[in-house]
Design a protein around this motif. Structure first.
Motif, mmCIF file in Angstrom:
data_model
loop_
_atom_site.group_PDB
_atom_site.id
_atom_site.type_symbol
_atom_site.label_atom_id
_atom_site.label_comp_id
_atom_site.label_asym_id
_atom_site.label_seq_id
_atom_site.Cartn_x
_atom_site.Cartn_y
_atom_site.Cartn_z
ATOM 1 N N PRO A 65 0.834 -1.205 0.000
ATOM 2 C CA PRO A 65 0.000 0.000 0.000
ATOM 3 C C PRO A 65 0.872 1.260 0.000
ATOM 4 C CG PRO A 65 -0.055 -1.052 2.154
ATOM 5 C CD PRO A 65 0.719 -1.958 1.248
ATOM 6 N N SER A 66 0.387 2.306 -0.639
ATOM 7 C CA SER A 66 1.134 3.566 -0.725
ATOM 8 C C SER A 66 0.861 4.488 0.463
ATOM 9 C CB SER A 66 0.799 4.290 -2.033
ATOM 10 O OG SER A 66 -0.570 4.655 -2.058
ATOM 11 N N PHE A 67 0.206 3.984 1.495
ATOM 12 C CA PHE A 67 -0.154 4.835 2.637
ATOM 13 C C PHE A 67 1.050 5.465 3.341
ATOM 14 C CE2 PHE A 67 -3.800 1.692 2.548
ATOM 15 C CZ PHE A 67 -4.579 2.502 1.729
ATOM 16 N N PRO A 68 2.221 4.800 3.422
ATOM 17 C CA PRO A 68 3.383 5.483 4.009
ATOM 18 C C PRO A 68 3.794 6.738 3.224
ATOM 19 C CG PRO A 68 3.753 3.118 3.996
ATOM 20 C CD PRO A 68 2.500 3.383 3.179
ATOM 21 N N VAL A 69 3.607 6.707 1.913
ATOM 22 C CA VAL A 69 3.894 7.879 1.074
ATOM 23 C C VAL A 69 2.893 8.980 1.396
ATOM 24 C CG1 VAL A 69 4.120 8.735 -1.295
ATOM 25 C CG2 VAL A 69 4.806 6.377 -0.742
ATOM 26 N N ALA A 70 1.625 8.602 1.520
ATOM 27 C CA ALA A 70 0.575 9.569 1.852
ATOM 28 C C ALA A 70 0.833 10.219 3.211
ATOM 29 C CB ALA A 70 -0.787 8.872 1.845
ATOM 30 N N GLU A 71 1.318 9.446 4.165
ATOM 31 C CA GLU A 71 1.633 10.005 5.489
ATOM 32 C C GLU A 71 2.704 11.084 5.389
ATOM 33 O OE1 GLU A 71 2.630 6.615 7.876
ATOM 34 O OE2 GLU A 71 0.568 5.891 7.893
ATOM 35 N N ILE A 72 3.725 10.827 4.603
ATOM 36 C CA ILE A 72 4.805 11.809 4.415
ATOM 37 C C ILE A 72 4.245 13.085 3.776
ATOM 38 C CG2 ILE A 72 6.936 12.312 3.145
ATOM 39 C CD1 ILE A 72 7.563 9.243 3.434
ATOM 40 N N ASP A 94 -7.619 5.855 7.783
ATOM 41 C CA ASP A 94 -6.867 7.096 7.998
ATOM 42 C C ASP A 94 -6.940 8.048 6.809
ATOM 43 O OD1 ASP A 94 -6.093 6.147 10.482
ATOM 44 O OD2 ASP A 94 -4.133 5.455 9.775
ATOM 45 N N PHE A 95 -7.225 7.521 5.636
ATOM 46 C CA PHE A 95 -7.226 8.334 4.425
ATOM 47 C C PHE A 95 -8.581 8.358 3.723
ATOM 48 C CE2 PHE A 95 -2.802 7.092 5.076
ATOM 49 C CZ PHE A 95 -2.230 8.353 5.163
ATOM 50 N N ALA A 96 -9.626 7.980 4.419
ATOM 51 C CA ALA A 96 -10.964 7.928 3.824
ATOM 52 C C ALA A 96 -11.455 9.300 3.360
ATOM 53 C CB ALA A 96 -11.948 7.324 4.821
ATOM 54 N N ASP A 97 -10.877 10.381 3.913
ATOM 55 C CA ASP A 97 -11.292 11.737 3.549
ATOM 56 C C ASP A 97 -10.546 12.280 2.331
ATOM 57 O OD1 ASP A 97 -8.855 11.829 4.940
ATOM 58 O OD2 ASP A 97 -9.271 13.824 5.744
ATOM 59 N N GLN A 98 -9.573 11.549 1.826
ATOM 60 C CA GLN A 98 -8.779 12.027 0.688
ATOM 61 C C GLN A 98 -9.524 11.829 -0.622
ATOM 62 O OE1 GLN A 98 -6.185 13.785 2.664
ATOM 63 N NE2 GLN A 98 -5.719 13.621 0.508
ATOM 64 N N PRO A 99 -9.311 12.738 -1.566
ATOM 65 C CA PRO A 99 -9.897 12.538 -2.899
ATOM 66 C C PRO A 99 -9.395 11.234 -3.517
ATOM 67 C CG PRO A 99 -9.083 14.770 -2.670
ATOM 68 C CD PRO A 99 -8.587 14.006 -1.474
ATOM 69 N N LEU A 100 -10.244 10.656 -4.337
ATOM 70 C CA LEU A 100 -9.962 9.378 -4.957
ATOM 71 C C LEU A 100 -10.466 9.411 -6.393
ATOM 72 C CD1 LEU A 100 -9.342 6.223 -4.517
ATOM 73 C CD2 LEU A 100 -11.790 6.046 -4.083
#
Length: 125
Positions: A65-72, A94-100
Motif C-alpha cells: 500500500p502507498s499509505f506510508p507515502v501519503a503520510e509523508i 486514515d485516508f478515507a477523507d482524501q480525494p480518490l
C-alpha cells in the motif's frame, strides 16, 4: 480544460503504461511532472524531498500500500489523491477523507480530482 501551468506533480504508479497515460494527461493540463515512482521505497524518498505541489498515488504498489507515502505528504502539507481500481474500500480508514479517482479515468475526471485535491483556495482554479 483548466490550465495548471507550472503545477509540479509527483506520479506514483507501478504500471508503466498507466503512469505514461497519467503523465500525458497531466502535461496536457499544463502540469510539470517532477518525478514518477513505481516502487514504495523510491516513492517515499521523493515524497520526503521533492519540491512538488501535488501527488497522485496508486493505492497498490507491487503489492504494497502507498499509505506510508501519503503520510509523508500529509506531514509536509502537500495535497495528494489516490488512484485505484479498488474504489473507496481500498483506502485505509486514515485516508478515507482524501480525494480518490477510480481507474480507468478520463482527462476530465483527472482535472476534476486535481481541483478537489487542491481545494478552492488554489489560485490556479
Amino acid at each position: 480544460m483548466s490550465n495548471y501551468s507550472g503545477l509540479k506533480v509527483l506520479v506514483v504508479e507501478d504500471e508503466g503504461f498507466v503512469a505514461l497515460m497519467i503523465e500525458d494527461m497531466l502535461e496536457d493540463l499544463g502540469c510539470e511532472i517532477v518525478a514518477s515512482a513505481a516502487r514504495l521505497t523510491e516513492a517515499r524518498g521523493l515524497a520526503a524531498t521533492a519540491t512538488i505541489d501535488l501527488a497522485i498515488l496508486d493505492v497498490n504498489l507491487a503489492g504494497h500500500p502507498s499509505f506510508p507515502v501519503a503520510e509523508i505528504l500529509r506531514e509536509r502539507g502537500i495535497p495528494f489523491f489516490f488512484s485505484t481500481g479498488y474504489g473507496q474500500s481500498g483506502l485505509s480508514h486514515d485516508f478515507a477523507d482524501q480525494p480518490l479517482i477510480g481507474k480507468p479515468f478520463s482527462a476530465k475526471q483527472l482535472q476534476e480530482t486535481i481541483a478537489r485535491a487542491l481545494g478552492s483556495t488554489n489560485p490556479r482554479l
